[in-house]
Every structure is written in C-alpha cells, then in structure tokens.
Write an enzyme that holds these catalytic residues in place. Sequence first.
Site, mmCIF file in Angstrom:
data_model
loop_
_atom_site.group_PDB
_atom_site.id
_atom_site.type_symbol
_atom_site.label_atom_id
_atom_site.label_comp_id
_atom_site.label_asym_id
_atom_site.label_seq_id
_atom_site.Cartn_x
_atom_site.Cartn_y
_atom_site.Cartn_z
ATOM 1 C CB SER A 259 38.441 26.025 16.603
ATOM 2 O OG SER A 259 39.396 26.288 15.717
ATOM 3 C CE LYS A 260 40.789 33.662 20.971
ATOM 4 N NZ LYS A 260 39.806 34.651 20.568
#
Length: 494
Positions: A259-260
């Site tokens: 995830s970011k």
Amino acid sequence: MTVRVRFAPSPTGFVHIGSLRTALYNYLHARKNSGKYILRIEDTDQNRYVEGAIENMLSAMQWAGVNHDEGAIIRNDDLVQIGEYGPYVQSERLEVYKKYIEILIEKGQAYYCFCSKERLDEVRDEQKKAGLNQKYDGKCRELSKEEIKKKLDNGETHVIRLKLPENYDIKFEDVVRGNVVVNTVDMDDQVLIKSDGFPTYHFAVVVDDHLMRITHVIRGEEWLISTPKHVYLYQAFGWEVPLYAHLPNILNADKKKLSKRQGDVAVEDFMKKGYLPEALVNYIALLGWSPEDNQEIFSMKELEENFSLERVSKSGGVFDINKLNWVNAHYIKEKPIEEITDLAIPYLIESGYIAEGQVQEKYDWIKDLVSIIRINLNNLSEIGEKVAMFFNDEFKLSEEATDVIAEEHVPELLELLKTKINNADSIDVSDIKSIIKEIQKELGVKGPKLFKPIRVAVTGESHGPDLPQIMKILGKKNMLLRIDYVVNNFIKKV
Ligand code: GLU
C-alpha cells in the site's frame, strides 16, 4: 480457439504496480499464445471518476511497453478505440447492458427491486443482531408483472438484481487455484443495474467479456470473491464460462498488501525516480511468476517466450526495493550510452548542475560523465548526488581524506602533478595515465600512496569511480583549481 485476454482498469487515479503486473501477465499470455490482448476501460462507477486518469494509465502502459492490440489508445492527444468488438469504454456501452439485462429479466434470472435504502439497512441490522449472514432478504423476488409495471409507471426508484438459486453449487476452474466450488447459501442477490441506470461492475464485466470473446480472465485475487457471481451470470445467459486465473497480491515486507503508506506503489513514482521500464517490467514479472530455471534478467521478448500461467504462484510475492534496484542498476549499465545519457539529462538539469541551454554544447562531456557515474546508480534520480563531486570545487574533507593528504610525500606529489597537468597539451584518459606513471617513476611511490592523494586533491574524496576518467571529465582548469584549493586549505605549511 484464439486466446483473447483483457486488462480492465477503472480509471480512478494513479496506476498501482499491481495493475501494471496484471496488465503485463495478460499481455504475456496473449503473446505466448499468439492471441490478442485487449484493454477495456471500466468507468461505470461515476463517483470514482478521476479527470485525466485514463490518459495517465494509457501512457504508463505505453511507457512500460505493455501494448494492447484492441481497446482505447491515445493518438495525437485524442482517445481513440481500435478493434472490432468496441466500444471498449464501458460508459459508451450502456445500450448494450440495457439489451442484455432485458434478456435476463425475460428469462426470469433477474428481477426489479424497489426496496429503499432505509429498508435494506433495517434488514441488515436485524440480520446482524440475530447473528445471521447479512444479505438481501428477497422481498421483491416474487412481485407480480402488474405490480412491477405499476411501480415503474409511477417512476419508483429501483435496481435490478440477479436471482440466485438457493443452495446451489457454483463451480469454476482457476489456473492458479485449481477447482473452486461456492454454494449460493451465503451469496447475495447481486445488484446488476444500479438506480442511476448504470450497470454494476459485475454485470458489465460479464457481458463485455462474453461479447469481446474473452477466453481467459486474468486478474488480481481481490476479484476471486466476485467470480462465483460472474460464473452464475454466464450460466444464466447460457454462455460459455472463460478460464480464470487470479493473481496473488504483491505484498509489503510485513506480508500485507502493498500500500501507498509503505512507500512507492504507483508506476508514476517509479517513472519519476528514474527506474527504466525494462527494469520495472522485468522485476514485477517475477513477483508472482517463476521461470523454470533461476534466470533473473529477462527482456520483454524473453518474457513473452517463457511466461506461463501454470507457473504463477498462489502466494503473494514480497516487493523488495533492493531487488528492484539491483535489476534497475543492471539495465542502467547495459543500455547504450547515448540512450542512458538522454534519459539522465532531465535529472541533471533538475539537480541544477547543468542548464538546459548547455546540453547541446556539452553533450559529449555529459556523456562521459554519465558513463562513469552510471555504474553506481540504482535509479536515475540519484545522479544529482553522485555527480556533485564534479561541480563542488570547495569541498570539505573527511577524516580519512585528511589522513591521506597528511602524508609526508604528498606536497611534492601534488606539486609535480600540477606541473604536469599544466604542461600537458591534452587531458585524455591516456594522457592522465602517462602523467601518473611518470610521477610514480620520479617519486618512487605507487599503489594507494600514489592514487589516493591524487583522488583526494581532485575530488575531495578518498574513494570513487575510475580516477583517470574522473580527471578527464574534470579537465585541466578544474583540476588545477582543486589542487590549489586542497594545498592551500588542508596541507599544513611547514
Ligand atoms: N475494473 C476492475 C478493476 O478496476 C477490473 C476487474 C477485472 O479484471 O475483472 O480492477
């Protein structure tokens, strides 16, 4: 039967590298099997629409060299569609979905539902309280034709739902996961057409995959849970079900989905940092697929020849930036020097060391600079910090460098070096090598005692790339300046 696969992104913003990998595996499966690779834009969720996202996605794919045979492409700044099964943009296919939902209603496989959001919430709350599985209770399943007509004529808000049979086993084959069987007991009567008249993803994906003659649906494992609904829809229409392949997630080091929050995940981030497309593609190809041997460097052509869905693993691949750096460094070193120079120039300009207007005149010099620096680069955006030594004339010295030039023979060595550089007609790598050889003979020093002080005097550092090449890039004037600077500032006068 011709293999036909598709990548079906929803244009909701940046392109996650997991999406690039899905696109890549589809592309590779098509190439390997002399099939066709289609790109379809799934934009039926109007709330999630992001301006410019389609163009952004298409340009990321083009950059990566994952090119499709059919679908939407950008040509002369316009979005155009190529292929005979279009339109390939779902918002342009609303008539198609209308036609097919009517067929399903006619067959008794779908029904109108007029339940309000409040009622649905209530039903779910009660189910929750009772510890039951939360799903639609089927209130509108048995409405009569007349009742439906009346409500429609009154303009009542409605959706259209899939009528799932009770206690029915839905079976399908997944290349990665084997045979899957799911019973309808826990499944909801899925909404197929929303109250705004747009199809849901589930309905549009099945209709389109069928009409576009898709033979293999290769997509991320997050869709696995939806697949039974899709399979049932095919059966309800009486259509042939495609073969599925659900790809494992790409994971962080902590084994959670990438995830970011944990760092870069967008293709655009890697582009900007100066990762080469061939490196990113090579690296992500191996995040979920493994070749038969231990080969790690693959050109696109080799991937096309070697890829097989059968060797995609069930468990997720951990994204390892060090490994990506290693692969990228390989491609940076291997690329023809002109090409890598051209790619590096914007980063040199950005770092402020070279002005745009100087590029043409200094091109050969920049090329020499890149050719020596590239061996130490993980990505092109590191070039600024790596070339700094060529531009900062007034450097500080580390303790180690100070010790190097504190040795007794150094003042004489640097004096000699200065004279020889001054007298040299040209400063090419071979000239520099001869100068160093002469000093070796005249002073009787060799090895580190000879090279290190020269390196410190011209770069301020005690380690670095090939010395004669650095000296050539610095040139006569700069070297003389720097030797003076070191002598005047760091060598104790006696
Ligand atoms: N539009 C879906 C997505 O955004 C596609 C899923 C599929 O490939 O069926 O990923």
